[in-house]
Design a protein around this motif. Structure first.
Motif, PDB file in Angstrom:
ATOM      1  N   GLN A 173       0.825  -1.213   0.000  1.00 38.77           N
ATOM      2  CA  GLN A 173       0.000   0.000   0.000  1.00 38.77           C
ATOM      3  C   GLN A 173       0.856   1.260   0.000  1.00 38.77           C
ATOM      4  O   GLN A 173       0.669   2.127  -0.828  1.00 38.77           O
ATOM      5  CB  GLN A 173      -0.956  -0.014   1.203  1.00 38.77           C
ATOM      6  CG  GLN A 173      -2.032  -1.060   1.065  1.00 38.77           C
ATOM      7  CD  GLN A 173      -3.009  -1.049   2.225  1.00 38.77           C
ATOM      8  OE1 GLN A 173      -4.042  -0.405   2.145  1.00 38.77           O
ATOM      9  NE2 GLN A 173      -2.668  -1.761   3.277  1.00 38.77           N
ATOM     10  N   GLY A 174       1.807   1.350   0.924  1.00 37.19           N
ATOM     11  CA  GLY A 174       2.638   2.543   0.941  1.00 37.19           C
ATOM     12  C   GLY A 174       1.823   3.808   1.007  1.00 37.19           C
ATOM     13  O   GLY A 174       1.024   4.015   1.914  1.00 37.19           O
TER      14      GLY A 174
ATOM     15  N   GLN B 273       6.354   3.668   4.249  1.00 40.56           N
ATOM     16  CA  GLN B 273       7.363   3.891   3.217  1.00 40.56           C
ATOM     17  C   GLN B 273       6.670   4.076   1.868  1.00 40.56           C
ATOM     18  O   GLN B 273       5.663   3.422   1.580  1.00 40.56           O
ATOM     19  CB  GLN B 273       8.299   2.680   3.156  1.00 40.56           C
ATOM     20  CG  GLN B 273       9.334   2.733   2.038  1.00 40.56           C
ATOM     21  CD  GLN B 273      10.095   1.420   1.916  1.00 40.56           C
ATOM     22  OE1 GLN B 273       9.939   0.518   2.746  1.00 40.56           O
ATOM     23  NE2 GLN B 273      10.902   1.303   0.875  1.00 40.56           N
ATOM     24  N   PHE B 274       7.219   4.961   1.030  1.00 41.03           N
ATOM     25  CA  PHE B 274       6.714   5.105  -0.338  1.00 41.03           C
ATOM     26  C   PHE B 274       7.409   4.060  -1.206  1.00 41.03           C
ATOM     27  O   PHE B 274       8.636   3.994  -1.268  1.00 41.03           O
ATOM     28  CB  PHE B 274       6.994   6.507  -0.874  1.00 41.03           C
ATOM     29  CG  PHE B 274       6.506   6.726  -2.278  1.00 41.03           C
ATOM     30  CD1 PHE B 274       5.207   6.409  -2.645  1.00 41.03           C
ATOM     31  CD2 PHE B 274       7.359   7.249  -3.242  1.00 41.03           C
ATOM     32  CE1 PHE B 274       4.756   6.601  -3.944  1.00 41.03           C
ATOM     33  CE2 PHE B 274       6.909   7.454  -4.542  1.00 41.03           C
ATOM     34  CZ  PHE B 274       5.607   7.130  -4.887  1.00 41.03           C
ATOM     35  N   TYR B 275       6.597   3.224  -1.891  1.00 33.61           N
ATOM     36  CA  TYR B 275       7.139   2.107  -2.654  1.00 33.61           C
ATOM     37  C   TYR B 275       7.327   2.417  -4.133  1.00 33.61           C
ATOM     38  O   TYR B 275       7.706   1.531  -4.912  1.00 33.61           O
ATOM     39  CB  TYR B 275       6.225   0.885  -2.502  1.00 33.61           C
ATOM     40  CG  TYR B 275       6.133   0.380  -1.084  1.00 33.61           C
ATOM     41  CD1 TYR B 275       7.265  -0.006  -0.380  1.00 33.61           C
ATOM     42  CD2 TYR B 275       4.901   0.292  -0.436  1.00 33.61           C
ATOM     43  CE1 TYR B 275       7.183  -0.477   0.922  1.00 33.61           C
ATOM     44  CE2 TYR B 275       4.806  -0.180   0.869  1.00 33.61           C
ATOM     45  CZ  TYR B 275       5.947  -0.562   1.543  1.00 33.61           C
ATOM     46  OH  TYR B 275       5.858  -1.024   2.826  1.00 33.61           O
ATOM     47  N   GLY B 276       7.054   3.644  -4.547  1.00 35.57           N
ATOM     48  CA  GLY B 276       7.302   4.026  -5.923  1.00 35.57           C
ATOM     49  C   GLY B 276       6.566   3.152  -6.924  1.00 35.57           C
ATOM     50  O   GLY B 276       5.351   2.935  -6.824  1.00 35.57           O
ATOM     51  N   TYR B 277       7.293   2.632  -7.897  1.00 35.71           N
ATOM     52  CA  TYR B 277       6.727   1.794  -8.961  1.00 35.71           C
ATOM     53  C   TYR B 277       5.961   0.602  -8.397  1.00 35.71           C
ATOM     54  O   TYR B 277       5.005   0.116  -9.016  1.00 35.71           O
ATOM     55  CB  TYR B 277       7.858   1.313  -9.871  1.00 35.71           C
ATOM     56  CG  TYR B 277       7.465   0.245 -10.862  1.00 35.71           C
ATOM     57  CD1 TYR B 277       6.821   0.577 -12.052  1.00 35.71           C
ATOM     58  CD2 TYR B 277       7.743  -1.107 -10.609  1.00 35.71           C
ATOM     59  CE1 TYR B 277       6.463  -0.408 -12.965  1.00 35.71           C
ATOM     60  CE2 TYR B 277       7.392  -2.089 -11.513  1.00 35.71           C
ATOM     61  CZ  TYR B 277       6.744  -1.736 -12.695  1.00 35.71           C
ATOM     62  OH  TYR B 277       6.393  -2.711 -13.595  1.00 35.71           O
ATOM     63  N   PHE B 278       6.352   0.127  -7.223  1.00 39.94           N
ATOM     64  CA  PHE B 278       5.787  -1.097  -6.661  1.00 39.94           C
ATOM     65  C   PHE B 278       4.506  -0.869  -5.873  1.00 39.94           C
ATOM     66  O   PHE B 278       3.934  -1.840  -5.347  1.00 39.94           O
ATOM     67  CB  PHE B 278       6.828  -1.782  -5.771  1.00 39.94           C
ATOM     68  CG  PHE B 278       8.068  -2.193  -6.512  1.00 39.94           C
ATOM     69  CD1 PHE B 278       8.051  -3.248  -7.410  1.00 39.94           C
ATOM     70  CD2 PHE B 278       9.261  -1.502  -6.325  1.00 39.94           C
ATOM     71  CE1 PHE B 278       9.192  -3.625  -8.099  1.00 39.94           C
ATOM     72  CE2 PHE B 278      10.400  -1.869  -6.998  1.00 39.94           C
ATOM     73  CZ  PHE B 278      10.380  -2.928  -7.893  1.00 39.94           C
TER      74      PHE B 278
ATOM     75  N   ALA C  81      10.906   5.016  -5.281  1.00 44.41           N
ATOM     76  CA  ALA C  81      10.700   4.462  -3.950  1.00 44.41           C
ATOM     77  C   ALA C  81      11.661   5.126  -2.965  1.00 44.41           C
ATOM     78  O   ALA C  81      12.794   5.469  -3.320  1.00 44.41           O
ATOM     79  CB  ALA C  81      10.927   2.948  -3.967  1.00 44.41           C
ATOM     80  N   GLU C  82      11.191   5.312  -1.729  1.00 40.63           N
ATOM     81  CA  GLU C  82      12.048   5.927  -0.712  1.00 40.63           C
ATOM     82  C   GLU C  82      13.178   4.975  -0.317  1.00 40.63           C
ATOM     83  O   GLU C  82      12.937   3.815   0.004  1.00 40.63           O
ATOM     84  CB  GLU C  82      11.240   6.246   0.551  1.00 40.63           C
ATOM     85  CG  GLU C  82      10.348   7.459   0.451  1.00 40.63           C
ATOM     86  CD  GLU C  82       9.639   7.756   1.764  1.00 40.63           C
ATOM     87  OE1 GLU C  82       9.677   8.917   2.194  1.00 40.63           O
ATOM     88  OE2 GLU C  82       9.040   6.834   2.347  1.00 40.63           O
ATOM     89  N   ASN C  83      14.407   5.477  -0.346  1.00 43.62           N
ATOM     90  CA  ASN C  83      15.496   4.704   0.238  1.00 43.62           C
ATOM     91  C   ASN C  83      15.584   5.041   1.729  1.00 43.62           C
ATOM     92  O   ASN C  83      14.786   5.825   2.253  1.00 43.62           O
ATOM     93  CB  ASN C  83      16.824   4.956  -0.489  1.00 43.62           C
ATOM     94  CG  ASN C  83      17.279   6.405  -0.409  1.00 43.62           C
ATOM     95  OD1 ASN C  83      16.822   7.180   0.444  1.00 43.62           O
ATOM     96  ND2 ASN C  83      18.195   6.794  -1.289  1.00 43.62           N
TER      97      ASN C  83
END
Length: 222
Positions: free
Chosen positions: A26-27, A92-97, A143-145
């Motif tokens: 979800q992020g 966390q922001f998962y970006g593409y995922f 995505a956030e590192n």
């Protein structure tokens, strides 16, 4: 010199959502609470009903806000301390995922590093490596590192610890998310103290003692 209070922080994971059932990340995306999630949040609220929270904080994602609202209904103390809602406490922001299957995503994230499952990543590395691996695997690198993630979440922790109304012995509530909760426990518990391959259950309670800039996890996933 700023003097900060020593208090107990209760961290609750939001109630079950449809994406949780579907095993999707979800992020910063969102899906509604299921009926089980609503009922579970009620039970969590009942477990916390007698605790006098001097301050409450919540992720701004709807699933977290709904969970907080349900817990609120069980606790009269909330009438005098409305939650501070902030994106600092997001998952966390998962970006593409975002919205993709969790198992497939963690395979794409960890397999290049010899860790094809989330459990493998956590066992062989840690939560920060999981974030860095995901940004690396994201074809858009959105995505956030670990550095980006903690820059945001640390602002949330500062928001809590710098609350001038808190006194020694107070209780504080935070409603947040699974991987954010795991990240906090990974950072602030002793090595091997908790099995972080076991994800926190929806509606579970984790307790931390916060003393200024020092945080110690005392209970996980209860």
């Amino acid at each position: 010199m700023e003097i900060m209070a020593k208090f107990t922080l209760y961290v609750v994971r939001h109630g079950q959502t449809y994406f949780n059932i579907f095993n999707k990340l979800q992020g910063w995306s969102n899906s509604p609470l299921t009926q089980k999630g609503i009922d579970g949040a009620v039970e969590t609220g009942k477990r916390l009903a007698d605790i006098d929270f001097k301050a409450t904080y919540c992720s701004d994602m709807p699933r977290a806000c709904k969970t907080m609202s349900i817990i609120d209904d069980q606790n009269k103390a909330f009438n005098v301390c409305p939650p501070m809602v902030s994106p600092f406490f997001r998952e966390q922001f998962y970006g593409y995922f975002e919205g993709l299957n969790m198992d497939e995503t963690w395979y794409a994230t960890g397999a290049p590093h010899g860790a094809p499952t989330f459990k493998d990543i956590i066992t062989k590395y840690d939560m920060d490596h999981a974030k860095d691996f995901m940004k690396e695997a994201d074809p858009f690198h959105l995505a956030e590192n670990a550095e980006e993630y903690w820059k945001r979440v640390n602002q949330g922790l500062k928001l809590i610890t710098s609350n001038p109304n808190l006194e020694d012995g107070d209780n504080v509530l935070l409603v947040s998310h699974g991987n954010t909760l795991l990240s906090l426990v990974d950072r602030f518990s002793e090595p091997g103290q908790f099995d972080l391959s076991v994800r926190p259950a929806n509606g579970s309670i984790t307790k931390m003692i916060v003393d200024g800039d020092q945080i110690k996890v005392t209970e996980y996933n209860k």
